[in-house]
Every structure is written in structure tokens, then in C-alpha cells.
Design a protein around this motif. Structure first.
Motif, short mmCIF file in Angstrom:
data_model
loop_
_atom_site.label_atom_id
_atom_site.label_comp_id
_atom_site.label_asym_id
_atom_site.label_seq_id
_atom_site.Cartn_x
_atom_site.Cartn_y
_atom_site.Cartn_z
N GLN A 70 -41.12 -21.94 -12.11
CA GLN A 70 -41.61 -22.02 -10.93
C GLN A 70 -40.38 -22.38 -9.99
O GLN A 70 -40.18 -21.58 -8.73
CB GLN A 70 -42.78 -23.26 -10.51
N ILE A 71 -39.48 -23.14 -10.55
CA ILE A 71 -38.23 -23.12 -9.66
C ILE A 71 -37.43 -22.03 -9.65
O ILE A 71 -36.90 -21.48 -8.49
CB ILE A 71 -37.32 -24.46 -10.31
N GLU A 72 -37.36 -21.37 -10.46
CA GLU A 72 -36.77 -19.92 -10.64
C GLU A 72 -37.39 -18.95 -9.70
O GLU A 72 -36.79 -18.20 -8.92
CB GLU A 72 -36.61 -19.48 -12.05
N THR A 73 -38.70 -19.00 -9.81
CA THR A 73 -39.36 -17.86 -8.94
C THR A 73 -39.21 -18.45 -7.33
O THR A 73 -39.05 -17.38 -6.75
CB THR A 73 -40.82 -17.99 -9.25
N GLU A 74 -39.50 -19.55 -7.10
CA GLU A 74 -39.21 -19.85 -5.68
C GLU A 74 -37.73 -19.65 -5.22
O GLU A 74 -37.58 -19.25 -4.07
CB GLU A 74 -39.59 -21.11 -5.45
N ALA A 75 -37.08 -20.05 -6.09
CA ALA A 75 -35.38 -19.82 -5.50
C ALA A 75 -35.08 -18.28 -5.61
O ALA A 75 -34.51 -17.93 -4.57
CB ALA A 75 -34.62 -20.48 -6.57
N GLU A 76 -35.55 -17.62 -6.33
CA GLU A 76 -35.48 -15.87 -6.18
C GLU A 76 -35.99 -15.42 -4.93
O GLU A 76 -35.62 -14.75 -4.30
CB GLU A 76 -35.83 -15.27 -7.39
N GLN A 77 -37.46 -16.13 -4.59
CA GLN A 77 -37.84 -15.54 -3.28
C GLN A 77 -37.10 -15.98 -2.06
O GLN A 77 -36.96 -15.41 -0.98
CB GLN A 77 -39.34 -16.27 -3.17
N LEU A 78 -36.39 -17.05 -2.06
CA LEU A 78 -35.84 -17.62 -1.00
C LEU A 78 -34.27 -17.06 -0.85
O LEU A 78 -33.99 -16.69 0.23
CB LEU A 78 -35.65 -19.16 -1.26
N LEU A 79 -33.68 -16.81 -2.04
CA LEU A 79 -32.24 -16.51 -1.79
C LEU A 79 -32.10 -14.90 -2.23
O LEU A 79 -31.58 -14.12 -1.45
CB LEU A 79 -31.45 -17.11 -2.94
N ILE A 80 -32.73 -14.42 -3.21
CA ILE A 80 -32.61 -12.94 -3.43
C ILE A 80 -33.48 -12.03 -2.58
O ILE A 80 -32.91 -11.15 -2.11
CB ILE A 80 -32.86 -12.62 -4.98
N THR A 81 -34.73 -12.26 -2.27
CA THR A 81 -35.64 -11.40 -1.54
C THR A 81 -35.26 -11.41 -0.11
O THR A 81 -35.24 -10.43 0.67
CB THR A 81 -37.04 -12.03 -1.62
N GLN A 82 -34.96 -12.69 0.43
CA GLN A 82 -34.20 -12.62 1.84
C GLN A 82 -32.84 -11.71 1.72
O GLN A 82 -32.71 -10.99 2.83
CB GLN A 82 -33.90 -13.99 2.25
#
Length: 395
Positions: A380-392
């Protein structure tokens, strides 16, 4: 991430480094505006285009209305009273600390005795050279500085202390304090000044980075010898997708040591700054089980690592070899998630976030506190971090 590589063609001094920055695109008005934040006498930076041999570049001379003399405490007082950025001030304090320590070593002054006065170094010119270089790098957005080996001349020079070797004692002490690589030459005269060396050994790593070149500038010294262009080159650029590092691999086979000691040795080497430490099971003479202790380190700490291995293990010999390693840029940060605030490591490729790994210990604690499976917390942490940093970033 912008980096700078300093090519010490004919040496380096504070004003030569300033000239290289200005020749690389630093605007003189921006530099002077920052230097005016220092509580020092009025000054003018005389900037001229010129050439040394066939090399064209920029020279800088500091012209001062009233040359106030400073001792080491005076330098610190000026820095404390300035309105410069915390990074510039911190680096400047370190430059002057190293200069003072090198003077103490050169004059063989004990710890209980007062430091020698700076003599030639105790001038407003020194303050402007040191702060000007640090400010210039910050204005240009340089976050990492690399440098070639320090060239050393032969012969002698005149100083307020009397006649000195061209490789001035303070300069040599500064280089020795960090194990900086030297390049002896046949050039007669001083090639690198104490101020230049203090700056280089404080802000630069003596390595050869792989990067994409964006601009080149040359800072010129006051002399114009025929043997070598009296200049320093400044190459500005960005890291490539993977940086090539020149490292050293130390290895030794051990079969007669208490296994409990290996963890202690590993921790001590990692605290020293080893890039990696690992242990491999092996079969030795007479079918004795043993291990190979492998240590990957920067060459600057090689001797210290060798001492640790000899002192803390039973080995009688250590193998070493040069190795190259490609390493991506990585950073550590904290992010806010639905489970709380967590530290993560971010891997960058071509300057963009590429992959994220949550810190294990923080996830383990959250798993216990929240009563959730560890794998779910990490996912969950990895998914949310990717949405926050990589997707943006992609957007």
C-alpha cells in the motif's frame, strides 16, 4: 541534478575558480548582489576576457578600497553576521576551519597552543574568493562538484613566512587531510594556492563522473607561463541515467574466527562509508568451512578500511582490485499516506522518479501497530508513493 567537473589544467586559486564560474554563465550582477550581504569593505570585481597560451577564458581581480586584515575568529564573525544561505555559510565555515587546521599542522602547533595567524590568507580578498565560489555554484544550481587530481609544481616561492617550496606546506596539509590525489609536474612555481585547495577539498570529490555536458568555462590566473595554460576548466552538466563510479574491492578468506564477530566488522565498515559489505560461504584447505569477506569502498577510505579488517579479524592478507560500478541517483524522503507518514527510497532514471521502495523497519512497526499483514502495508505504501511521485511527474 546539475554537476560541475573542475579540470585543473594549470592549477587553481580562488580567483581562477571565480573566473571559471563567470565564464560558464554566472552573471556578475547576481554574484555581486550576494557578496554585498557580507559585512566587509567595499570592493569591485574586475572581470576581463583573455587567454593563456591558446586557451581563451575569463580572469577576475578583486579590488578593495580598504584591505582589512582578519584572524580566524574574524573570518567566523563575518560569516555569522552575513545574510547568505545556510548552505553557503556552512560550507564557508568548513573551508576556513580546514585552512586553520592546515596552518596548525604546517607550523607544527599543538592542540593546546593558539593557531598561527593567517598571514597572506587573512585578507578581504580571501573572503571574497571563498564566498564568491560557493555563492556562484549555488546560483548556477550545482549540487555536486567533482575534480581532477591536484597538480603540483617544483621550485620555490616567496612568502611572508620566508622562502617556501612551490608545493606550499599548507596546500599539502589540506590535500593530506582528505587524501586528495596529486599530479606532480615539472612546472616551476606554485600551481594550486591554499585558498583554492581548501575550496576543492571541501566541496569536491576527486572522481570522474559520467555526465551530459552542457557548458564549458575557463578561469585564468594572473601568470602566463609557456609550459602550460594557467587556467582551470569548469564543465557543467547533468548526470546521465547511470553514473559510473571508480571503486575498490577488498576481499579476504577467513576460516578461524568466531562468526559473531562478522556482524561487528560489517557494521564498522558501513559506518566508515563502505558502499557494500557481504560474506560468502566457501570451502577452504582440508575441507574447512570458511567465508570470503568482501568490501566495496571508495578509494579515499581504502587504507582505513584495510586497517579495520586487519585489526578486527584474524586474516593475514587482503586482496584488492579496482572495480567500476554504475549507480542510479537515489534519494530518501518521507511521504504522507492513508496509513500515516512513511520514509521511502526513490530511484531516479534520466532524472525522473522510476521506482519506490518503502523502508522495511517503518513498515514492520506499522504492521504491528495496525495489526495488518506486513506485505499489505509495504504494497500500500509503495502504491500510494508511486501515485504521488511517479504519476504526478509523468503528468
Amino acid at each position: 541534478m546539475k554537476l560541475a567537473y573542475l579540470d585543473l589544467i594549470g592549477g587553481a586559486s580562488g580567483d581562477m575558480l571565480l573566473g571559471a564560474l563567470l565564464d560558464s554563465g554566472l552573471l556578475i550582477n547576481n554574484l555581486e548582489a550576494e557578496l554585498k550581504k557580507l559585512p566587509i569593505p567595499d570592493f569591485v570585481l574586475k572581470v576581463e576576457d583573455g587567454h593563456r597560451g591558446g586557451l581563451h577564458g575569463t580572469s577576475v581581480q578583486v579590488q578593495i578600497d580598504e584591505d582589512v586584515r582578519y584572524d580566524w575568529e574574524g573570518f567566523r564573525t563575518v560569516l555569522e553576521a552575513s545574510e547568505l544561505s545556510p548552505t553557503v555559510r556552512t560550507n564557508a565555515f568548513e573551508v576556513f576551519r580546514r585552512l586553520e587546521e592546515a596552518e596548525r599542522r604546517a607550523h607544527r602547533v599543538g592542540t593546546e597552543m593558539e593557531s598561527p595567524r593567517p598571514q597572506e590568507l587573512g585578507s578581504t580578498d580571501t573572503i571574497i574568493d571563498v564566498l564568491g565560489v560557493l555563492i556562484g555554484l549555488e546560483i548556477l544550481g550545482v549540487s555536486e562538484v567533482y575534480c581532477s587530481a591536484i597538480p603540483v609544481g617544483v621550485g620555490s616561492i616567496a612568502s611572508e613566512h620566508g622562502v617556501l617550496p612551490a608545493a606550499a606546506p599548507v596546500t599539502m596539509e589540506l590535500a593530506a587531510m582528505v587524501g586528495a590525489p596529486l599530479r606532480p609536474t615539472d612546472h616551476r612555481g606554485e600551481m594550486v594556492t591554499p585558498t583554492g585547495t581548501a575550496l576543492l577539498t571541501t566541496i569536491a570529490s576527486f572522481q570522474k563522473p559520467v555526465f551530459e555536458l552542457q557548458s564549458v568555462g575557463y578561469g585564468l590566473g594572473s601568470r602566463d607561463p609557456s609550459s602550460v595554460p594557467n587556467a582551470v576548466g569548469l564543465w557543467l552538466g547533468e548526470h546521465t541515467c547511470a553514473e559510473r563510479e571508480e571503486l575498490c574491492l577488498l576481499e579476504t578468506n577467513i576460516d578461524d574466527m568466531n562468526p559473531q564477530v562478522y556482524g561487528f566488522v560489517r557494521d564498522k565498515l558501513q559506518v566508515l562509508g563502505a558502499k557494500d559489505v557481504w560474506i560468502t560461504p566457501i570451502q577452504m584447505k582440508k575441507d574447512r568451512p570458511g567465508v570470503t569477506l568482501s568490501v566495496l569502498i571508495s578509494k579515499s577510505i581504502e587504507r582505513t578500511a584495510v586497517d579495520i579488517i586487519f585489526k578486527e579479524t584474524t586474516t593475514l592478507g587482503i586482496r584488492r582490485r579496482d572495480v567500476d560500478r554504475y549507480a542510479l541517483e537515489r534519494t530518501s524522503m518521507e511521504i504522507d499516506t492513508t496509513l500515516g507518514r512513511f520514509p521511502v527510497k526513490v530511484k531516479y532514471l534520466s532524472g525522473k522518479p522510476w521506482a519506490i521502495m518503502p523502508e522495511y523497519e517503518a513498515c514492520l512497526k506499522a504492521s504491528k501497530d495496525l495489526g495488518l499483514p506486513l506485505r499489505r502495508v509495504m504494497r500500500q505504501i509503495e502504491t500510494e508513493a508511486e501515485q504521488l511521485l511517479i504519476t504526478q511527474d509523468d503528468a
